[in-house]
Write an enzyme that holds these catalytic residues in place. Structure first.
Site, short mmCIF file in Angstrom:
data_model
loop_
_atom_site.label_atom_id
_atom_site.label_comp_id
_atom_site.label_asym_id
_atom_site.label_seq_id
_atom_site.Cartn_x
_atom_site.Cartn_y
_atom_site.Cartn_z
N SER A 97 39.19 -37.21 -1.07
CA SER A 97 40.06 -38.24 -1.63
C SER A 97 41.52 -37.81 -1.54
O SER A 97 42.05 -37.64 -0.45
CB SER A 97 39.63 -38.55 -3.07
N ASP A 155 33.36 -48.09 -0.74
CA ASP A 155 34.53 -47.35 -1.21
C ASP A 155 35.80 -48.11 -0.83
O ASP A 155 35.96 -48.49 0.33
CB ASP A 155 34.53 -45.96 -0.55
N HIS A 202 32.36 -43.56 -3.11
CA HIS A 202 33.42 -42.56 -3.18
C HIS A 202 32.95 -41.35 -3.99
O HIS A 202 32.19 -41.49 -4.95
CB HIS A 202 34.65 -43.20 -3.85
#
Length: 355
Positions: free
Chosen positions: A203, A297, A327
């Site tokens: 991320s 996501d 995610h």
């Protein structure tokens, strides 16, 4: 060797221990039972079906009152993310090395931890945690980095870079560069080849890894591989997957808005390639890349777009489309078989880069 969970290692309240017991109990249910519970799992626009156990878990999590960290002060939000990570953490044997270190930098010391599962190691992974540049730590990513250290047979140096809003962009990118210099300098002392260092992150950490790869272009020692896990690559706009997965799939559009507002003290910085690497004009000459995106996501499309641009620039790139996942799947390997299988593929890519 004994097997110890991150929850045990770092401590968990009685309530969270109970929640963890429920989560792990669910993970042990027969596949046939899980399939029945998740028989109405969502299907995305590409025809991919969300993993049944994740679909069920999301139904439960989405009904928990007070679970949205954006409604709380930053310090409380940080504790919430850490608690959540410990609930879902995997369980591992004792490690041969678990060494807390301090990385020097012009802005001050950067805490880090080096992990090695056994006495042998093929190389080093320099890892940057997720959490939107605002949340996350070595504790919240403990399970993920242990998994990679064990399964890839490498050392992992997990970095506690400075967080926003106290330290907005570009502080985290500066810490990433300082961590790279430290890793290259100290690798020989750990018995490792500096040319066998992989940069990796999930991320926001994937964003930092991508930016670091750009910053290192042209140096004598560069990463053997950049591993970008469901990365943020474009803060300047919202790609179509934002609308498709705006709510209900763990990471939400609202979460990303909250992160962006705190990371970028000046909104115009969203157009700067060191914040949005997808906007860089030239991607040639970057290290080989492994880009993993989840099927459900908000960040999926910008991850795919970045992988495509790397390919167009002639960078050897693997795009791993993990269609059944959400995610942050690297953090739930202890309770989701598809997440574990996807993370094993990441570990295999790291192992191959060390050859």
């Amino acid at each position: 060797m004994g097997r110890v969970s991150a929850a045990t290692r770092h401590g968990l309240s009685a309530a969270l221990k109970a929640e963890r017991s429920v989560v792990r109990g669910f993970a042990r249910l027969p596949d046939s039972v899980v399939a029945r519970l998740g028989r109405h799992a969502p299907v995305n626009r590409d025809g991919e079906t969300l993993s049944p156990e994740i679909a069920v878990a999301l139904r439960v999590m989405n009904r928990i009152p007070g679970g949205d960290f954006t409604q709380h002060p930053v310090e409380q939000a940080r504790r919430m993310l850490t608690d959540e990570a410990l609930v879902f953490a995997d369980v591992f044997p004792d490690f041969a090395v678990e060494e807390d270190l301090v990385i020097p930098s012009a802005a001050g010391p950067i805490p880090a931890t080096r992990y090695r599962a056994t006495t042998e190691s093929k190389g080093l992974v320099l890892y940057f945690h997720g959490g939107g540049w605002v949340l996350g730590s070595r504790v919240s990513t403990d399970s993920a980095v242990r998994f990679l250290a064990l399964e890839a047979g490498v050392d992992v140096l997990s970095v506690d870079y400075r967080l926003a809003p106290e330290h907005p962009f570009p502080a985290a990118t500066e810490d990433a560069l300082a961590a790279w210099d430290f890793a290259v300098e100290h690798a020989p002392g750990w018995g490792l080849d500096p040319r066998r260092i992989v940069v990796a992150g999930d991320s926001a950490g994937g964003n930092l890894s991508a930016v670091l790869a750009h910053d290192l272009r042209g140096r004598d020692v560069v990463p053997a591989l950049q591993v970008l896990l469901f990365p943020v690559t474009d803060l300047s706009t919202k790609h179509p997957s934002y609308a498709e997965f705006s709510e209900g799939f763990f990471l939400t559009e609202g979460h990303m808005d909250w992160y962006r507002e705190r990371y970028l003290a000046d909104p115009a910085d969203a157009l700067v390639p060191r914040a949005s690497p997808l906007l860089a004009e030239d991607l040639t000459g970057l290290p080989p890349a492994y880009v993993a995106v989840a099927g459900f996501d908000p960040l999926r499309d910008e991850g795919i777009a970045y992988a495509r641009r790397l390919e167009e620039a002639g960078v050897p790139t693997t795009l791993a489309r993990e269609g059944a996942l959400i995610h942050a799947f690297i953090n739930i390997t202890g309770v989701s078989r598809p997440a574990r299988e996807a993370t094993l593929r990441i570990a295999s890519a790291i192992t191959a880069a060390m050859a």
